[in-house]
Write an enzyme that holds these catalytic residues in place. Sequence first.
Site, PDB file in Angstrom:
ATOM      1  CE  LYS A  85      -4.521   0.831   0.424  1.00 14.73           C
ATOM      2  NZ  LYS A  85      -5.654   0.072  -0.106  1.00 14.73           N
ATOM      3  N   GLY A 187     -22.781   4.536  -1.434  1.00 17.95           N
ATOM      4  CA  GLY A 187     -21.851   5.258  -2.297  1.00 17.95           C
ATOM      5  C   GLY A 187     -21.552   4.390  -3.506  1.00 17.95           C
TER       6      GLY A 187
HETATM    7  P1  NAD Z   1     -17.888   5.690  -1.070  1.00 16.19           P
HETATM    8  O1  NAD Z   1     -17.216   6.804  -0.351  1.00 16.19           O
HETATM    9  O2  NAD Z   1     -18.288   5.879  -2.492  1.00 16.19           O
HETATM   10  O3  NAD Z   1     -19.232   5.280  -0.276  1.00 16.19           O
HETATM   11  C1  NAD Z   1     -19.334   5.256   1.102  1.00 16.19           C
HETATM   12  C2  NAD Z   1     -20.709   5.800   1.455  1.00 16.19           C
HETATM   13  O4  NAD Z   1     -20.920   5.634   2.852  1.00 16.19           O
HETATM   14  C3  NAD Z   1     -20.869   7.292   1.147  1.00 16.19           C
HETATM   15  O5  NAD Z   1     -22.058   7.482   0.414  1.00 16.19           O
HETATM   16  C4  NAD Z   1     -20.938   7.937   2.535  1.00 16.19           C
HETATM   17  O6  NAD Z   1     -21.746   9.083   2.550  1.00 16.19           O
HETATM   18  C5  NAD Z   1     -21.540   6.822   3.347  1.00 16.19           C
HETATM   19  N1  NAD Z   1     -21.286   6.877   4.785  1.00 16.19           N
HETATM   20  C6  NAD Z   1     -20.145   7.251   5.437  1.00 16.19           C
HETATM   21  N2  NAD Z   1     -20.311   7.131   6.768  1.00 16.19           N
HETATM   22  C7  NAD Z   1     -21.563   6.655   6.949  1.00 16.19           C
HETATM   23  C8  NAD Z   1     -22.310   6.301   8.092  1.00 16.19           C
HETATM   24  N3  NAD Z   1     -21.810   6.428   9.332  1.00 16.19           N
HETATM   25  N4  NAD Z   1     -23.562   5.824   7.918  1.00 16.19           N
HETATM   26  C9  NAD Z   1     -24.082   5.684   6.688  1.00 16.19           C
HETATM   27  N5  NAD Z   1     -23.424   6.007   5.551  1.00 16.19           N
HETATM   28  C10 NAD Z   1     -22.181   6.492   5.692  1.00 16.19           C
HETATM   29  O7  NAD Z   1     -16.952   4.432  -0.891  1.00 16.19           O
HETATM   30  P2  NAD Z   1     -17.031   3.051  -1.684  1.00 16.19           P
HETATM   31  O8  NAD Z   1     -16.028   3.030  -2.755  1.00 16.19           O
HETATM   32  O9  NAD Z   1     -18.456   2.728  -1.985  1.00 16.19           O
HETATM   33  O10 NAD Z   1     -16.489   2.053  -0.552  1.00 16.19           O
HETATM   34  C11 NAD Z   1     -17.329   1.682   0.525  1.00 16.19           C
HETATM   35  C12 NAD Z   1     -16.562   0.785   1.470  1.00 16.19           C
HETATM   36  O11 NAD Z   1     -16.110  -0.384   0.779  1.00 16.19           O
HETATM   37  C13 NAD Z   1     -15.291   1.412   2.076  1.00 16.19           C
HETATM   38  O12 NAD Z   1     -15.115   0.915   3.377  1.00 16.19           O
HETATM   39  C14 NAD Z   1     -14.197   0.904   1.169  1.00 16.19           C
HETATM   40  O13 NAD Z   1     -12.946   0.883   1.854  1.00 16.19           O
HETATM   41  C15 NAD Z   1     -14.696  -0.497   0.895  1.00 16.19           C
HETATM   42  N6  NAD Z   1     -14.155  -1.081  -0.353  1.00 16.19           N
HETATM   43  C16 NAD Z   1     -14.371  -0.441  -1.528  1.00 16.19           C
HETATM   44  C17 NAD Z   1     -13.877  -1.004  -2.710  1.00 16.19           C
HETATM   45  C18 NAD Z   1     -14.109  -0.352  -4.050  1.00 16.19           C
HETATM   46  O14 NAD Z   1     -13.895  -1.018  -5.091  1.00 16.19           O
HETATM   47  N7  NAD Z   1     -14.555   0.894  -4.097  1.00 16.19           N
HETATM   48  C19 NAD Z   1     -13.160  -2.218  -2.664  1.00 16.19           C
HETATM   49  C20 NAD Z   1     -12.988  -2.862  -1.430  1.00 16.19           C
HETATM   50  C21 NAD Z   1     -13.494  -2.267  -0.282  1.00 16.19           C
END
Ligand code: NAD
Length: 363
Positions: A85, A187
């Site tokens: 990372k 999200g």
């Molecule tokens: P993102 O930022 O697009 O979406 C996260 C959403 O959660 C946002 O809409 C935000 O407003 C909401 N949020 C934040 N805190 C909150 C709370 N307390 N209650 C309710 N909603 C809340 O991120 P993403 O890309 O969709 O990723 C989501 C999760 O999945 C993260 O933990 C990320 O590390 C993990 N992840 C993502 C990927 C990927 O391909 N994007 C891969 C592996 C893991």
Amino acid sequence: MEIRSLDLGAYADFDAHERVVECRDGASGLHALIAIHNTNLGPALGGCRMWPYADREEAVRDVLRLSRGMTYKSALARLALGGGKAVIIGNPHQDKSREMFLAMGKFIDALGGEYITAEDSGTSVPDMQVIRERTAHAAGISAVSEHGGDPSPTTAFGTFIGLRKAVDFHLGRRDLAGVRVAVQGVGNVGYHLARQLVEAGAEVHVADIHAGNVDRAVDDLGVTAVPVDQVHALDVDVFSPCAMGGAINDQTLPGLRAKVVAGAANNQLASAGHGDELHRRGILYVPDYAVNAGGIIDIYYQHCGGNYDDVRQHVESTADTLLEVFRRAREENRSTCRVADELAEERFSRPNSSPAPSLSEAG
Ligand code: NAD
């Protein structure tokens, strides 16, 4: 430009990492850390995060923890990859510049391919394209699908597959028709997951701190909005954390009514002890890094030049690993998070026996 190796043996999060370097470039203002945790299975692939860390110590802890997590995730997903990372200390909304990512590309190149970067929180596909001007060791740029390099839809697909497997295993329901799911965070990943759940006939409830994202899900998908502070305690079959880490903690765990926890968020358990407590209460926890590996699988094939059928097949195969984790946990009366860790360690502590194409075949 200055790159120096760090000796971090005194840090609690240090886990025999193979190499950690600190990179500074005065001209662009770049201050970054790159951690290579383990390369037994292949080069260390992991995203480049940009975050306004309070101080250098916080960034060090984050890069140690995140790079270790990538080793476990890729090993369990049977990818010919190790874990690494990078973190850039800075505010992605204010401090980014083309020069900064060019310098980052030079530093990554100096590691000779031991570390391969990709987009992460605070960085994007265009940032990776700039890095790519200075090094070949950047992935997540060439799309193998219609998603334009964004791995989120594939992460959602993998989470959907894993959630369905867990519902079948734990609740004895072969399909998701009528299954009630509460999605925390709609999200990038949560939205696509909610869409697939609706298409499969599930009854979906969503919560998000960002009202615009809730409205989008309600308007597009016909899901039901619920308050942010109640989503974990709804009377549903599945709770799906898709927001930030730590969704299962001392405050939320006692209120859980779902029998399955399966979501895409990283680091869902505040501690491994919370995983044990879920097990004790008869709640099947689908280990986060095992179920959200779709994104790294997507990026892997982007880098190797596979097509989306390869990605889809590989993601679907992760359900077999989940089944192995669920069965072992049941047979040995242990929590799934501990079994998953052990299985990943079994895989990455041995020389590579992965069926996936190796990165040396990459174009
Ligand atoms: P993102 O930022 O697009 O979406 C996260 C959403 O959660 C946002 O809409 C935000 O407003 C909401 N949020 C934040 N805190 C909150 C709370 N307390 N209650 C309710 N909603 C809340 O991120 P993403 O890309 O969709 O990723 C989501 C999760 O999945 C993260 O933990 C990320 O590390 C993990 N992840 C993502 C990927 C990927 O391909 N994007 C891969 C592996 C893991």
